[in-house]
Design a protein around this motif. Structure first.
Motif, mmCIF file in Angstrom:
data_model
loop_
_atom_site.group_PDB
_atom_site.id
_atom_site.type_symbol
_atom_site.label_atom_id
_atom_site.label_comp_id
_atom_site.label_asym_id
_atom_site.label_seq_id
_atom_site.Cartn_x
_atom_site.Cartn_y
_atom_site.Cartn_z
ATOM 1 N N HIS A 152 0.964 -1.251 -0.009
ATOM 2 C CA HIS A 152 0.358 -0.277 -0.169
ATOM 3 C C HIS A 152 0.975 0.746 0.010
ATOM 4 C CE1 HIS A 152 0.595 0.492 4.237
ATOM 5 N NE2 HIS A 152 0.369 -1.299 4.817
ATOM 6 N N HIS A 153 2.089 0.882 0.556
ATOM 7 C CA HIS A 153 3.614 2.312 0.380
ATOM 8 C C HIS A 153 3.413 2.574 -1.005
ATOM 9 C CE1 HIS A 153 3.975 1.383 5.014
ATOM 10 N NE2 HIS A 153 3.878 2.786 4.415
ATOM 11 N N ARG A 154 3.579 1.582 -2.177
ATOM 12 C CA ARG A 154 4.358 1.897 -3.337
ATOM 13 C C ARG A 154 2.570 1.760 -4.245
ATOM 14 N NH1 ARG A 154 7.040 -3.110 -2.063
ATOM 15 N NH2 ARG A 154 8.545 -2.986 -1.718
ATOM 16 N N ARG A 155 1.783 1.649 -3.705
ATOM 17 C CA ARG A 155 0.603 2.365 -4.188
ATOM 18 C C ARG A 155 0.288 3.145 -4.366
ATOM 19 N NH1 ARG A 155 -2.071 -2.687 -2.719
ATOM 20 N NH2 ARG A 155 -3.096 -1.129 -1.010
ATOM 21 N N PHE A 156 0.404 4.277 -2.921
ATOM 22 C CA PHE A 156 0.235 5.606 -2.683
ATOM 23 C C PHE A 156 2.057 6.415 -3.213
ATOM 24 C CE2 PHE A 156 0.872 8.900 0.584
ATOM 25 C CZ PHE A 156 -0.008 8.978 0.456
ATOM 26 N N GLN A 157 3.002 5.685 -3.648
ATOM 27 C CA GLN A 157 3.186 7.004 -4.307
ATOM 28 C C GLN A 157 3.740 6.274 -5.075
ATOM 29 O OE1 GLN A 157 5.906 4.987 -6.168
ATOM 30 N NE2 GLN A 157 7.426 7.074 -6.477
ATOM 31 N N VAL A 158 3.232 5.673 -6.012
ATOM 32 C CA VAL A 158 2.563 5.521 -8.026
ATOM 33 C C VAL A 158 1.838 7.125 -7.754
ATOM 34 C CG1 VAL A 158 1.384 4.707 -9.936
ATOM 35 C CG2 VAL A 158 3.541 3.219 -8.027
ATOM 36 N N ALA A 159 0.364 6.802 -6.553
ATOM 37 C CA ALA A 159 -0.537 8.090 -6.752
ATOM 38 C C ALA A 159 0.091 9.747 -6.614
ATOM 39 C CB ALA A 159 -2.213 7.243 -5.979
ATOM 40 N N VAL A 160 0.556 9.499 -5.573
ATOM 41 C CA VAL A 160 1.032 10.892 -5.238
ATOM 42 C C VAL A 160 2.332 11.851 -6.350
ATOM 43 C CG1 VAL A 160 2.902 12.246 -3.746
ATOM 44 C CG2 VAL A 160 1.257 10.707 -2.431
ATOM 45 N N ARG A 161 3.674 10.587 -6.936
ATOM 46 C CA ARG A 161 4.136 11.765 -8.304
ATOM 47 C C ARG A 161 3.357 11.800 -8.804
ATOM 48 N NH1 ARG A 161 9.728 8.613 -8.997
ATOM 49 N NH2 ARG A 161 10.170 8.971 -6.795
ATOM 50 N N LYS A 162 1.819 10.761 -9.802
ATOM 51 C CA LYS A 162 1.558 11.107 -10.643
ATOM 52 C C LYS A 162 0.073 12.925 -10.672
ATOM 53 C CE LYS A 162 -1.887 9.379 -13.499
ATOM 54 N NZ LYS A 162 -3.486 10.325 -12.721
ATOM 55 N N PHE A 163 -0.119 12.946 -8.624
ATOM 56 C CA PHE A 163 -0.702 13.793 -8.397
ATOM 57 C C PHE A 163 0.339 14.995 -8.317
ATOM 58 C CE2 PHE A 163 -1.674 17.164 -5.356
ATOM 59 C CZ PHE A 163 -2.857 17.094 -5.975
ATOM 60 N N VAL A 164 1.121 15.003 -8.065
ATOM 61 C CA VAL A 164 2.165 15.863 -7.959
ATOM 62 C C VAL A 164 2.829 16.343 -9.963
ATOM 63 C CG1 VAL A 164 5.226 16.889 -7.567
ATOM 64 C CG2 VAL A 164 3.218 15.405 -5.471
ATOM 65 N N GLU A 165 3.379 15.787 -10.602
ATOM 66 C CA GLU A 165 3.281 15.294 -11.827
ATOM 67 C C GLU A 165 2.816 16.773 -12.709
ATOM 68 O OE1 GLU A 165 4.855 12.314 -13.584
ATOM 69 O OE2 GLU A 165 7.019 12.307 -12.232
ATOM 70 N N GLU A 166 1.031 15.895 -12.557
ATOM 71 C CA GLU A 166 0.427 16.957 -13.240
ATOM 72 C C GLU A 166 -0.374 17.595 -13.220
ATOM 73 O OE1 GLU A 166 -1.872 13.706 -14.405
ATOM 74 O OE2 GLU A 166 -0.744 12.093 -15.350
ATOM 75 N N VAL A 167 -0.530 18.092 -11.728
ATOM 76 C CA VAL A 167 -1.943 19.228 -10.594
ATOM 77 C C VAL A 167 -1.016 19.937 -10.207
ATOM 78 C CG1 VAL A 167 -3.330 19.504 -9.687
ATOM 79 C CG2 VAL A 167 -3.306 16.585 -10.669
ATOM 80 N N VAL A 168 0.673 19.259 -9.569
ATOM 81 C CA VAL A 168 0.660 20.509 -8.903
ATOM 82 C C VAL A 168 2.319 21.625 -9.832
ATOM 83 C CG1 VAL A 168 2.323 20.764 -6.256
ATOM 84 C CG2 VAL A 168 0.562 18.861 -6.883
ATOM 85 N N PHE A 169 2.953 20.205 -10.346
ATOM 86 C CA PHE A 169 4.213 21.019 -10.771
ATOM 87 C C PHE A 169 3.858 22.135 -11.957
ATOM 88 C CE2 PHE A 169 7.370 20.965 -14.696
ATOM 89 C CZ PHE A 169 8.805 21.445 -13.405
ATOM 90 N N PRO A 170 2.935 22.229 -12.507
ATOM 91 C CA PRO A 170 2.563 23.521 -13.989
ATOM 92 C C PRO A 170 2.604 24.674 -12.776
ATOM 93 C CG PRO A 170 1.348 21.646 -14.482
ATOM 94 C CD PRO A 170 2.160 20.852 -13.193
ATOM 95 N N ASP A 171 1.956 24.424 -11.717
ATOM 96 C CA ASP A 171 1.739 26.008 -10.972
ATOM 97 C C ASP A 171 2.542 25.990 -10.151
ATOM 98 O OD1 ASP A 171 -0.438 27.746 -9.606
ATOM 99 O OD2 ASP A 171 0.141 26.853 -7.998
ATOM 100 N N ALA A 172 3.516 25.320 -9.211
ATOM 101 C CA ALA A 172 4.985 25.721 -8.652
ATOM 102 C C ALA A 172 5.889 26.315 -10.143
ATOM 103 C CB ALA A 172 5.466 24.257 -8.113
ATOM 104 N N GLN A 173 5.820 25.368 -11.411
ATOM 105 C CA GLN A 173 6.757 26.907 -11.680
ATOM 106 C C GLN A 173 7.052 28.437 -12.213
ATOM 107 O OE1 GLN A 173 10.090 25.089 -12.330
ATOM 108 N NE2 GLN A 173 9.713 24.306 -10.960
ATOM 109 N N ILE A 174 5.307 27.853 -12.454
ATOM 110 C CA ILE A 174 4.682 29.667 -12.723
ATOM 111 C C ILE A 174 4.818 30.718 -11.095
ATOM 112 C CG2 ILE A 174 2.810 31.044 -12.774
ATOM 113 C CD1 ILE A 174 1.727 28.081 -14.849
ATOM 114 N N CYS A 175 4.914 30.140 -10.091
ATOM 115 C CA CYS A 175 4.274 30.835 -8.711
ATOM 116 C C CYS A 175 5.742 30.816 -8.811
ATOM 117 C CB CYS A 175 3.476 29.606 -7.597
ATOM 118 S SG CYS A 175 1.431 29.495 -8.071
ATOM 119 N N GLU A 176 6.665 30.314 -8.316
ATOM 120 C CA GLU A 176 8.592 29.517 -8.280
ATOM 121 C C GLU A 176 8.785 31.448 -8.695
ATOM 122 O OE1 GLU A 176 11.266 28.658 -5.270
ATOM 123 O OE2 GLU A 176 9.053 28.073 -5.086
#
Length: 549
Positions: A152-176
């Motif tokens: 379940h840790h591995r499943r969680f990591q896959v989901a979190v990395r996908k979320f970070v890459e697809e949802v958070v990363f673009p906004d992070a680079q703009i704000c930074e």
């Protein structure tokens, strides 16, 4: 047209003005129309003195390649000057791919990020990994085993990395790149998935919540899931934004959860974890950093409450916080912890820091005759200093986890560069001095990760009281060791990337960002010298008096 097949011979025929093709990573690009709008001017794309048929083999404004490369494969030259995502900006110029060859990398993804493969809608562990040796911790690497992490840790990591890459990363680079706070849309999604709640750590605040759309259950959630969250979000290459995305809540809310009366606790937990009314931790002052006893912010006891006067400095998220978990000195010299709400007498102003951007919301707080009701005091009957010190362990563990993950992604950047960059006709990795710097990076990050995971396992098994007794020194030592190593890694990375590591754009922008911000983890939560001394003093208290040489 991206799927049309071409031979290398056919591409080589397109070398004239108005008909210029190049090959990059098995992709065929028609850059003919780009010449007239090229940011560097037509002269960068066509050598006018040699003649109209002599063209440069790249279409980006920073490239200066040999005119003889028109119609040829310029992959090596391109990636010696540019990051993979540059191709994404010019994807409309791609007209096909080479026959019998396939691209080796996907230019759509952000730099240094994994390729998430979806097979029939099912994601499995390992498919979200970098593939670069040591770019992921061993528990995620094929062929390795772990005593700590479960499926379940591995499943969680896959989901979190996908979320970070697809949802958070673009906004992070703009704000930074600016002064804006993280977008409310990202914050809302962070709260909907209860990621912000999980970042606060295990506890009663998670009761009744669905975690990450049900990827894991409440019963499964532990400190290793929190570790995964912290280290995956470190991959944003945006230090200010990372702290701005709930950093104040992560350290400001735990004292409320542990020591507030239920009505106050429930209200603030709901407000803060919904993302609507953030909270921050207000301890540090201009005259009191690691020396908490030196606080000068005063809380005068009056009937029914307190009147607070004083200032706080370098407070993460204070610019948009609604609640302030504030350490004050009472008239009798006792430290009291009060939850102050933004209102009359509370002012904040921004402070420019090494973050460069304002995405962290770091600020200076002024309290001017602010009235605080008795019900907003945390832990009445408990020494306020103990409340603050107990909170420090969790904060330092988070900062350490982030620092170690940050070093790993910087190593990944350097390792990629060392293998693709050629100097004196050979890859940069052929230089022994470069290999030694890479060896140092690997040894530091792997040793720190192992120590971190051992401490995290103790956190899973120990009560909060046991953690305070046994782990304060361990965490202090690891934070000191990890952040010292981070500074060496940051400096060595600059040497490996050279001049590119001094610019905030292009190939070395993440190296520059890391070098500029690596000291934040070294100072936040207690400076290295203070933490080293803390660890030794805790060990001395446990030293049996009868022991002799």
């Amino acid at each position: 047209m991206a799927g049309k097949l071409f031979s290398r011979i056919s591409v080589a025929q397109h070398t004239s003005v108005g008909d210029l093709w190049v090959i990059i990573d098995s992709r065929v690009y028609d850059v003919s129309s780009f010449a007239s709008v090229h940011p560097g001017g037509l002269a960068v794309l066509a050598d006018r003195e040699i003649g109209p048929r002599r063209h440069l083999g790249c279409f980006h404004d920073l490239c200066v390649l040999s005119p003889s490369l028109a119609g040829q494969d310029v992959t090596e030259q391109f990636f010696s000057l540019h990051r993979a995502e540059v191709l994404d900006r010019y994807s409309h110029l791609q007209i096909g791919i080479l026959e019998d060859e396939r691209p080796s990398k996907d230019p759509i993804l952000p730099p240094g990020y994994s390729i998430l493969i979806h097979k029939a809608g099912i994601e499995t562990p390992g498919e979200s990994l970098s593939g670069v040796p040591y770019a992921d911790p061993t528990w995620l690497s094929p062929g390795y085993h772990t005593p700590y992490y479960k499926d379940h840790h591995r499943r969680f990591q896959v989901a979190v990395r996908k979320f970070v890459e697809e949802v958070v990363f673009p906004d992070a680079q703009i704000c930074e790149r600016g002064d804006g706070r993280p977008s409310q849309e990202v914050i809302d999604e962070l709260c909907r998935l209860n990621i912000l709640a999980m970042k606060v750590g295990p506890g009663k605040h998670l009761e009744g919540r669905v975690l990450m759309d049900g990827i894991i259950s409440l019963e499964q959630f532990d400190a290793f899931h929190e570790l995964i969250l912290t280290q995956e979000f470190a991959r944003l290459h945006a230090r200010g934004y990372s702290d701005g995305l709930g950093g104040g809540t992560i350290i400001g809310l735990p004292p409320v959860i542990s020591f507030a009366e239920p009505p106050l606790r429930d209200r603030i937990v709901q407000d803060a974890l919904s993302g609507k009314k953030p909270i921050c931790l207000a301890v540090t002052e201009a005259f009191a950093g690691s020396d908490v006893q030196g606080l000068r912010c005063r809380a005068m006891k009056v009937k029914g409450g307190w009147v607070v006067n004083g200032t706080k400095k370098w407070i993460t998220n204070s610019m948009w916080a609604h609640y302030f978990t504030t350490a004050c000195k009472a008239d009798n010299g006792e430290i009291v912890v009060l939850v102050i709400e933004r209102g009359e007498g509370v002012q904040t102003r921004p402070i420019k820091t090494a973050y460069a951007s304002g995405a962290a919301g770091t600020g200076y707080i002024m309290f001017d005759n602010v009235w605080v009701p008795d019900g907003n005091r945390l832990g009445a009957g408990h020494p306020g200093l103990n409340i603050i010190l107990q909170n420090f362990n969790h904060e330092r563990w988070i900062l350490t986890s982030h620092s170690i993950a940050g070093q790993r992604i910087i190593f990944e950047e350097c390792f990629k560069w060392a293998t693709q960059r050629k100097v004196f006709g050979k890859p940069l990795s052929s230089q022994p001095v470069v290999r030694q710097k890479l060896a140092g990076m690997i040894s530091r990050v792997e040793s720190c990760q192992s120590w971190l995971e051992n401490i995290t396992y103790q956190m899973v098994k120990m009560s909060s009281k046991e953690q305070a007794k046994h782990l304060a020194g361990q965490i202090a030592f690891l934070k000191m060791h990890a952040t010292k190593g981070a500074q060496i890694t940051a400096a060595d990375a600059v040497q490996i990337l050279g001049g590119r590591a001094l610019t905030q754009t292009g190939m070395g922008r993440f190296i520059e960002h890391n070098h500029r911000t690596s000291l934040i983890d070294a100072v936040g939560g207690g400076s290295e010298a203070v933490l080293g001394d803390l660890g030794v003093r805790q060990a001395l208290r446990s030293m049996p008096p009868q022991v002799r040489m």
